[in-house]
Structures are given as C-alpha cells and as structure tokens.
Scaffold this active site. Structure first.
Site, PDB file in Angstrom:
ATOM      1  N   CYS A  20      -1.713  -6.745   6.548  1.00  0.00           N
ATOM      2  CA  CYS A  20      -1.138  -8.007   6.074  1.00  0.00           C
ATOM      3  C   CYS A  20      -0.058  -8.618   6.954  1.00  0.00           C
ATOM      4  O   CYS A  20      -0.196  -9.752   7.367  1.00  0.00           O
ATOM      5  CB  CYS A  20      -0.656  -7.835   4.651  1.00  0.00           C
ATOM      6  SG  CYS A  20      -2.083  -7.684   3.560  1.00  0.00           S
ATOM      7  N   GLU A  62       0.850  -1.185   0.000  1.00  0.00           N
ATOM      8  CA  GLU A  62       0.000   0.000   0.000  1.00  0.00           C
ATOM      9  C   GLU A  62       0.894   1.246   0.000  1.00  0.00           C
ATOM     10  O   GLU A  62       1.979   1.234   0.565  1.00  0.00           O
ATOM     11  CB  GLU A  62      -0.927  -0.015   1.220  1.00  0.00           C
ATOM     12  CG  GLU A  62      -1.986  -1.078   1.062  1.00  0.00           C
ATOM     13  CD  GLU A  62      -2.911  -1.189   2.263  1.00  0.00           C
ATOM     14  OE1 GLU A  62      -3.075  -0.213   3.007  1.00  0.00           O
ATOM     15  OE2 GLU A  62      -3.470  -2.281   2.454  1.00  0.00           O
ATOM     16  N   GLY A  90      11.460   0.885  14.419  1.00  0.00           N
ATOM     17  CA  GLY A  90      10.386   1.868  14.545  1.00  0.00           C
ATOM     18  C   GLY A  90       9.398   1.480  15.622  1.00  0.00           C
ATOM     19  O   GLY A  90       9.768   0.864  16.635  1.00  0.00           O
TER      20      GLY A  90
END
Ligand SMILES: NC(=O)C1=CN([C@@H]2O[C@H](COP(=O)(O)OP(=O)(O)OC[C@H]3O[C@@H](n4cnc5c(N)ncnc54)[C@H](O)[C@@H]3O)[C@@H](O)[C@H]2O)C=CC1
Ligand SMILES: O=C(O)[C@H]1O[C@H](OP(=O)(O)OP(=O)(O)OC[C@H]2O[C@@H](n3ccc(=O)[nH]c3=O)[C@H](O)[C@@H]2O)[C@H](O)[C@@H](O)[C@@H]1O
Length: 448
Positions: free
Chosen positions: A266, A158, A259
């Site tokens: 997903c 995405e 992070g």
C-alpha cells in the site's frame, strides 16, 4: 444485516470475518478458485494473526460463507463492499480494472435497493465511475432498484488487521445520501459505542483522505530515514532523536522508526498513485517524489554497508538474512525491502542463507535462485555465513545470542536494518555493529 464482500483478500476477508463476528450474515465473493477452495476447507490463504479463529467460528455459526459469484447472495444484500485490489499500473496510477469489473458485476446482480461501499483504495472520482457503471447496468436490465455508492476507505494494517478493524481510530464514510449514512452508521455502531469515531464526509474527500493518510505515513518514514543518514555522519544516534522528537505530542512516537525503507502493498503504490493523480492535473509533487526517491535509496543501504564491511568483496560471500516479509506478523512480501537486498546480493555474486517464520515459501516462488538458501530457523541461517543482516523485526530476532553469533559469523558483523540492538552491547560481544543512523561520537567525521 446481510452483507456481500467482493474480494476475499487482506481487506475483504478481515472485513467480512469481523462483520460476521458482531452478528451480520456475510458472503465473501472471490474469483480466485484456489483462494475459494482453501477458504471453503477452512484454511486462510495468507498469514494474519487471529484471522483464522474469527473465520472458523463464524463459518461454524453460519454467519460467514464464501462464493464464486454474487448470485444468490445479492438477493438479500443490504450492503455490498467492493474490496478488490487496486495495484499500480506501469505509470504508477491505480489500476481500476478490478473495481470497475466488480461494479459491472454488481450492476448485473443487484436485486433490491442496495448500498454499494467502495473499500478499495481508489483515486478521487472513482466512486462516481462506479456509480455510473452500476447505473448503466441497471438501466440496461430495466429494473427499478437503486444502488447508492458510498466511499469507506480502510485503514487496517497487515499483521494487526483484525485488531485494527475491531478497534478503529476512525471510520470514514463518504456519502451525501442520508439513508446510506444511517445504514453505515448502524453497521459500524459496534465499533463506535462512544459515537466519536465515525466521520461522515462527501465521497471525494473520503477517497482523498485515504491517500493523504498513507502518504503522510510514508513521508514520516522517509524523513526519519533522511535524518538517519545525516545522524550517522555527524555522530548522532537516530534512536535518541526518535525518543526526543516523539515526546512532543504534536509529533508523537508512532511511525518514527528509521529502517530499510517502507514496503508492502500500500504505502509504495499509494504514494505513486497520488503523485500520478497530481501529474494528471498538471501539478508537480516535489515532496512525494523525494519521499519515493529516499525510500528507493534506503532499500539499497544495507547492501552498500555489507559491501563496505567486506571491502567490496561480495562475490563468494555468504550473508545470513533474518526476515523476508515486508513487516512482522505477515507473510506478505509485496515490495518488501528484503527483495531488494536479495537482488543486490545475488547480482554481486553472494550466497544468502535466509530465514523468516512465515514468508519463506513466498520468497522461494518469487526468487527461484539456488544461491538463496531458505533455512529452517534463525540459527541455521547463520551457520557458514560471513555476516548477518536483519531486515524484518520479528519478535524472535529481538534478543539473539550475540556471543554465539561472534563465534559463528566468519566476518563478525551484524547489519541491523531495524535498529533493534544496542550497538555497544553487540560490539562488547565481539561483533561489528552497523545500524541505520546509529552514529556515535567516535564515528563522526570531521566537517570537510
Ligand atoms: N492490504 C492491506 O493491508 C490494505 C489494503 N487496502 C486496499 O484494499 C484493496 C484490497 O487490497 P488487498 O485486500 O490487499 O488485496 P488482495 O490482492 O489481497 O485481494 C483482492 C482480492 O480480490 C479478488 N478479486 C478481484 N476482482 C474480483 C472480482 N471482480 N470479483 C471477486 N473477486 C475479485 C482477488 O481474487 C483477490 O483475492 C486495495 O485497494 C488496497 O489498496 C486498504 C487498507 C489496507
Ligand atoms: O492502505 C493500506 O494498505 C495500509 O497501509 C499501511 O499498512 P501496512 O502497509 O499494512 O503496514 P505499515 O505498518 O504501515 O508498514 C508499512 C511499511 O513501513 C515500514 N515502517 C513502518 C513504520 C515505521 O516507523 N518505519 C517503517 O519503516 C514497515 O516496516 C513496512 O515496510 C498503513 O499503516 C495502514 O493504515 C493502511 O491501511
């Protein structure tokens, strides 16, 4: 070719639009009336860069259309793609109800020999179930048509879905049927001009390759996040380590960013589904279990750091939050790390002033709490706030005015959940900097 796509979500819509763009005639079928209505009015129901332009020009050229049912498009279809969702069920396994419902609908709608391609991410053995479901419908109808089911998992991301589809690293086709192989090789030829990207394999291996790829990506992230935690304790900057390790071509620079944990629709669900598949076959998955545990903990790390900076006093504090989507260039908030941070801050009594270029409305619907204030821009989010947390690395967050932030944030601290900033520069501007694994010599603890 004539193509039918079942499911006009991220994968189905991108696949349909891109296949139409190279000259195919494509019908995207979806059950969701709101989605169909938007598409028919020329609106893309989610934010995905470049997708609207591809859709608009192919609708105008009458190569792309949208429909609520498989009839009449299946009358002419050479290939039908199943691209419906496979969300996690309560026990973590993939929910195949949409895939099997679509298969039964296909069995009722096939009007000629057709190749049925499963693009949804599905556990090993699902294509065989799809084949059995369609065959049973065809038998009941007493028609002579042959539906050949093949696996063709999708690897787009995405935020760069159109580009990923148009320039794939690899195209995996799982089928033993020579005719289906030839048809799919022809369909994908525009993306495979050097004939080096198409990997034809058996159905089960294709299904498994999709999960293997996603869990490898998730594992890399959790490993980096684990290393980041240690780096912080021993006075090491994980960013320097990322450069150094990534320079080894066996490791590579991609997907090595520590992070706030991986989110999205997903990676989290696919790690869970593969672990569940293993459990069903009496195999333990210590590595996959750790990958998930590290990720869950990582999503809570930023709130712990904020709490510590505020000496435990989150109640009544105001936190500016930049970025809500699970990654930049999308409005998708499924399993977004921002949601965990919001939940922890709200439960501790804090107020949040949040800004995201496109995902705010979705978060408003998911978290209808008045203490979550959605702001019109990044600066507005910081006004009246004590500290700033950056969760999604949208481009516009990459170079803020730190001196202005130092004057604006009452408790003068930036929590950089994506390691976007130079810690020294931020501190030179008068702010306390907290990153992920950004240990420095002076912060190293002496060994116990
Ligand atoms: N989102 C992504 O970036 C990627 C997703 N995948 C996989 O692709 C599959 C689809 O994912 P998304 O596109 O994100 O899902 P999504 O949830 O965005 O879209 C699925 C669509 O299918 C429709 N649908 C469900 N049953 C239907 C039926 N019987 N007939 C017609 N329409 C039906 C729904 O209304 C929905 O619009 C999943 O298995 C996912 O794991 C794979 C690669 C990338
Ligand atoms: O099966 C899928 O649906 C897709 O899942 C992922 O794509 P996506 O979830 O869209 O996004 P990614 O870029 O993989 O990011 C996933 C999460 O990992 C995080 N991430 C990514 C990379 C990194 O180095 N560190 C890191 O924390 C991102 O912030 C994000 O929250 C895979 O990258 C795609 O190849 C796959 O097709």
């Amino acid at each position: 070719m004539n193509i039918v796509i079942i499911g006009a979500g991220y994968v189905g819509l991108v696949t349909g639009a891109c296949l139409a763009d190279v000259g195919n005639r494509v019908t995207c079928v979806d059950h969701d009336p709101a989605k169909l209505d938007a598409l028919q009015r020329g609106q893309v129901p989610f934010y995905e860069p470049d997708l609207d332009a591809v859709i608009v020009r192919n609708v105008a050229a009458e190569r792309l259309s949208f429909a609520a049912s498989l009839e009449p498009a299946m009358r002419h279809a050479d290939i039908a793609f199943i691209a419906v969702g496979t969300p996690a069920t309560e026990d973590g396994s993939a929910d195949l109800s949409h895939v099997l419902a679509a298969s039964a609908e296909l069995g009722r709608a096939v009007e000629r020999d057709t190749v049925i391609v499963v693009k949804s991410t599905v556990p090993v053995g699902t294509c065989e179930r799809v084949q059995r479901t369609i065959d049973a419908e065809l038998r009941m109808r007493g028609v002579p048509w042959r539906a050949t089911v093949a696996s063709n998992p999708e690897f787009l991301k995405e935020g760069s879905a159109v580009d990923d589809f148009q320039r794939p690293d690899r195209i995996i086709v799982g089928t033993d049927d020579p005719q289906a192989q030839r048809l799919l090789a022809a369909l994908y030829a525009p993306y495979n001009r050097n004939r080096d990207r198409l990997i034809v394999t058996d159905v089960r291996s294709a299904e498994f390759t999709k999960y293997a790829s996603n869990v490898m990506l998730a594992t890399r992230i959790s490993l980096m996040n684990e290393l980041a935690r240690l780096a912080e304790k021993v006075g090491v900057d994980i960013e320097a380590v990322r450069h150094g390790t990534g320079a080894d071509p066996r490791i590579g620079h991609h997907f090595l960013y520590a992070g706030v944990g991986y989110g999205g629709s997903c990676l989290p669900k696919d790690v869970r589904a593969l672990a569940r598949l293993a459990a069903e076959h009496d195999q333990s998955t210590p590595l996959l279990d750790s990958v998930q545990a590290i990720n869950d903990a990582q999503k809570r790390l930023l709130s712990a750091k904020i709490r510590e900076h505020l000496h435990g006093r989150l109640e009544g504090a105001t936190v500016a939050l930049w970025g809500l989507a699970f990654k930049p260039n999308t409005d998708d908030i499924r399993e977004a790390p921002s949601l965990v941070l919001i939940d922890e801050l709200l439960r501790a009594g804090a107020t949040i002033r949040a800004y995201d270029p496109v995902a705010a409305e979705r978060v408003r619907q998911a978290v209808p709490d008045a203490r979550l204030q959605l702001c019109r821009n990044a600066r507005a989010a910081c006004e009246g706030a004590d500290v700033l947390a950056v969760v999604t690395e949208w481009r516009e967050f990459k170079s803020p005015d730190f001196r202005w932030l130092a004057q604006t944030l009452a408790q003068r601290a930036v929590f950089d959940g994506r390691n976007l900033y130079d810690p020294q520069y931020v501190e030179d501007c008068g702010l306390r900097y907290y990153g992920i694994g950004r240990g420095r010599r002076e912060t190293a603890l002496a060994p116990a």
